[in-house]
Design a protein around this motif. Structure first.
Motif, PDB file in Angstrom:
ATOM      1  N   CYS A  87      -5.117   1.498   1.363  1.00 46.15           N
ATOM      2  CA  CYS A  87      -4.366   2.361   2.269  1.00 46.15           C
ATOM      3  C   CYS A  87      -4.600   3.800   1.842  1.00 46.15           C
ATOM      4  O   CYS A  87      -4.467   4.136   0.661  1.00 46.15           O
ATOM      5  CB  CYS A  87      -2.861   2.091   2.185  1.00 46.15           C
ATOM      6  SG  CYS A  87      -2.356   0.573   2.968  1.00 46.15           S
ATOM      7  N   MET A 186       3.439   0.934   3.910  1.00 44.09           N
ATOM      8  CA  MET A 186       2.936  -0.397   4.282  1.00 44.09           C
ATOM      9  C   MET A 186       3.834  -1.033   5.334  1.00 44.09           C
ATOM     10  O   MET A 186       3.344  -1.677   6.265  1.00 44.09           O
ATOM     11  CB  MET A 186       2.827  -1.268   3.031  1.00 44.09           C
ATOM     12  CG  MET A 186       1.829  -0.672   2.037  1.00 44.09           C
ATOM     13  SD  MET A 186       1.470  -1.711   0.607  1.00 44.09           S
ATOM     14  CE  MET A 186       3.050  -1.828  -0.186  1.00 44.09           C
ATOM     15  N   LEU A 208       0.067  -4.592   1.456  1.00 42.32           N
ATOM     16  CA  LEU A 208       0.002  -4.644   2.917  1.00 42.32           C
ATOM     17  C   LEU A 208      -0.232  -6.083   3.383  1.00 42.32           C
ATOM     18  O   LEU A 208      -1.145  -6.754   2.896  1.00 42.32           O
ATOM     19  CB  LEU A 208      -1.124  -3.713   3.404  1.00 42.32           C
ATOM     20  CG  LEU A 208      -1.255  -3.506   4.905  1.00 42.32           C
ATOM     21  CD1 LEU A 208       0.001  -2.870   5.501  1.00 42.32           C
ATOM     22  CD2 LEU A 208      -2.481  -2.669   5.224  1.00 42.32           C
ATOM     23  N   THR A 213      -3.207  -4.627  -2.572  1.00 41.86           N
ATOM     24  CA  THR A 213      -3.420  -3.345  -1.890  1.00 41.86           C
ATOM     25  C   THR A 213      -3.381  -2.192  -2.895  1.00 41.86           C
ATOM     26  O   THR A 213      -2.592  -2.202  -3.834  1.00 41.86           O
ATOM     27  CB  THR A 213      -2.303  -3.129  -0.834  1.00 41.86           C
ATOM     28  OG1 THR A 213      -2.316  -4.228   0.080  1.00 41.86           O
ATOM     29  CG2 THR A 213      -2.486  -1.827  -0.073  1.00 41.86           C
TER      30      THR A 213
END
Ligand SMILES: Cc1cc2nc3c(=O)[nH]c(=O)nc-3n(C[C@H](O)[C@H](O)[C@H](O)COP(=O)(O)O)c2cc1C
Ligand code: SF4
Ligand code: FES
Lengths: 435, 167
Positions: A87, A186, A208, A213
């Motif tokens: 992310c 998230m 996520l 993640t």
């Protein structure tokens, strides 16, 4: 460069070299400026080799906490057979911070390249870039750049012909500072309210969609391509004071300086030089009163503390504050500190996600008490009450938004107590609060 | 952008191109729920706000309950849950802009739009003015967002000319 100003001789442009140059925005323009060489290189490396190079560079997270990036990447599981996610945090909402915006709108391909390399390092096939809803122009530019990168085959099912898959999604937020907190981010992507999650589990274990993640800031990821092409040793060598703070840092400077903008400095540049040389100092006839060096969540500094402070993680920590996001707010002698601390408290009260009692009640009451002090209705005991509230808001909640509201109050009362006393004693005339 | 009221029959948003856009997005995410923020943006783009009927339509499209969708909508400040002026104006008044005179910009906007007060829509239905928290452009005090247009360095003096661009 000190966008929107020309490059200052005391700057070290790496990330900011092409700020202000619209031709750098296109895929072809980026390639012409040496873009995607680092990705090509990374596609031929093992994930471990990429992680080791970033570890050796000393790069630390530019989102606020300064956590070593290579180490964060190494926490991701290996050979677990599950899908992984990267992310990219483009929520940038911390008051005083506007550096990621310039990366997003001037060099979107630097970010895409950094995200793609980050995916390879953590064995992810998908990167979700979460961008705040208010960044309408950066969103358009970034989405266009992602579309171009797909069309050119640079990312997608067969990134640069390597056989490796790198997908990229740009996900728009819709107005909520708290979505910059990594677990709230998230949740926002998953289609939920942006409430931070209780940790553990940490994102590298269950992030996520419940999968491993890593979350990284825009500036962190955008710094990675140059580390690969120019080498970790070069990056680690960029340091003027502490070997624990390496590389360049974008510092977005705002408030009462002559040339507010986004400056790129070598870690450790004296803060005095940053404010008085690069930014041109105060407006004519004005003097420096206070600096909030790392976004509104960090302790307020006095001119005396600024005078001999190195602008890096350790230098600012030695003065009792934090480098944070690198969003520097400069205030001159016209500033009403009580009013501005109230305004910051109101920010946190507005942005609290309200799931922790201490944060929900503490931010709201802190704001109300500061407002009544400003209106001339404060009580002698109010400062003690504010400090007591601050104590109850620090280290007791799911995320640190609550602590961030207490910070300016505690440092403000410690360093500018006379201004609070002036309202309480009636020496200063009452204020109208708000528009 | 247009505004609608409860009196008009609801025209679905997710038909034709918009439905196709939603389904194209669906291929990128592992869950349909992840389409919630993008779907709400599509409704607001099409209708100017997110009405109760819009919430029901999004819920049906994503196989969620309307109550759940309402809960999410209410978390995010940029979704309008009631009609607003044709031009929705957000002005940053957080400290960095505040010390550079942002509240004077708000006052000028309230006067020149005819809105009078924050959150109210001008009598001609054109404008609604709201305060916003840090818009992430603090060197360019005071930034103003008018629908999707991001305008930097607005001053009380520049307000009339700025508003004249919105007819
Ligand atoms: C309330 C809150 C707001 C935050 N906002 C942001 C933000 O807007 N952008 C960002 O990169 N990090 C933000 N962070 C930090 C992130 O949680 C996370 O640490 C960071 O994105 C990690 O990236 P980095 O290691 O590259 O710095 C925020 C944290 C908190 C607690
Ligand atoms: S500290 Fe505040 S913002 Fe953070 S989770 Fe708790 S209530 Fe939400
Ligand atoms: S404080 Fe106004 S844009 Fe950041």
């Amino acid at each position: 460069m000190g966008y929107p100003h020309p490059i200052h001789p005391k700057e070290t442009p790496v990330l900011s070299t092409h700020f202000g140059d619209p031709d750098a925005r296109s895929h072809a323009g980026w390639v012409a400026r040496g873009g995607y060489v680092a990705l090509q290189q990374a596609l031929g490396m093992t994930p471990e080799a990429i992680v080791d190079e970033v570890k050796a560079s000393g790069l630390r997270g530019r989102g606020g906490a300064g956590f070593p990036t290579g180490m964060k990447w190494s926490f991701m599981p290996k050979d677990d057979g599950r899908e992984h996610y990267l992310c990219c945090n483009a929520d940038e909402s911390e008051p005083g911070t506007f550096k990621d915006r310039e990366i997003l709108r001037w060099t979107p391909h630097a970010l895409i390249e950094g995200c793609a390399i980050g995916c390879l390092a953590i064995r992810a096939e998908t990167c979700v870039i979460f961008i705040r809803g208010e960044y309408t122009e950066p969103y358009r530019i970034l989405q266009a750049a992602v579309d171009e990168a797909y069309a050119a085959g640079t990312i997608g099912a067969n990134a640069m012909g390597s056989g490796k898959r790198i997908e990229m999604i740009v996900h728009r937020g819709a107005g909520a500072y708290i979505c910059g907190e990594e677990t709230a981010l998230m949740n926002a992507i998953e289609g939920k309210r942006g409430n931070p999650r209780i940790k553990p589990p940490f994102p590298a274990v269950a992030g996520l969609f419940g999968l491993p993640t890593t979350i990284n800031n825009v500036e962190t990821l955008a710094a990675v391509p140059a580390i690969l092409t120019r080498g970790a040793a070069w990056y680690a060598g960029l340091s003027l004071s502490s070997p624990k703070s390496t590389g360049t840092k974008l510092i977005s400077v705002c408030g009462h300086v002559q040339r507010p903008g986004t400056y790129e400095i070598t870690m450790g540049l004296p803060m005095q030089e940053l404010i008085f040389d690069l930014c041109g100092g105060m407006r004519p006839g004005r003097t420096l009163k206070a600096v909030i060096p790392g976004g509104s969540s960090v302790p307020i500094m006095t001119p005396e503390e600024v005078a001999d402070c190195a602008t890096d993680y350790e230098g600012i920590a030695a003065k009792g504050s934090l480098l944070g996001s690198g969003g520097m707010i400069v205030m001159d002698d016209t500033t009403d500190m009580v009013y501005q601390i109230m305004r910051l408290a109101r920010f946190y009260a507005h942005e609290s996600c309200a799931q922790c009692t201490n944060c929900r009640e503490g931010t709201a009451w802190t704001t109300k008490i500061l407002e009544r002090i400003l209106r001339g209705e404060g009580k002698a005991s109010d400062l003690d009450l504010l400090l007591d509230l601050a104590d109850n808001m620090t280290g007791k909640t799911i995320c640190v938004l609550s602590d961030s509201c207490a910070t300016p109050v505690v440092s403000g009362i410690a360093k500018f107590r006379d201004e609070f006393d002036a309202y309480l004693s009636g020496a200063r005339a009452p204020m109208t609060v708000g528009v | 952008m247009s505004t609608s009221s409860h009196a008009e029959p609801y025209v679905p948003v997710f038909v034709g191109d918009t439905k196709a856009r939603l389904e194209a997005l669906a291929t990128k995410y592992p869950t349909r729920q992840a389409l919630l923020l993008p779907a709400l943006w599509m409704v607001q783009e099409a209708r100017g706000w997110v009405s109760p009927e819009g919430i029901t339509e999004v819920a049906e499209q994503l196989e969620l309950t309307p109550a759940y969708v309402r809960g999410v909508v209410s978390f995010y400040t940029m979704y309008h849950t009631h009609p607003v002026g044709r031009y929705f104006i957000q002005v940053c008044t957080t400290s960095p802009c505040n010390i550079c005179g942002a509240e004077d910009v708000v006052r000028a906007l309230l006067t020149h739009t005819g809105c009078g007060e924050l959150g109210a829509t001008s009598p001609d239905g054109k404008f609604t003015v709201a305060e916003a928290e840090c818009l992430g452009a603090c060197a360019f005090a005071t930034p103003v967002l008018i629908n999707d247009d991001f305008i930097e360095s607005v001053t009380p003096e520049s307000v009339p000319a700025l508003l004249a661009r919105y007819t």
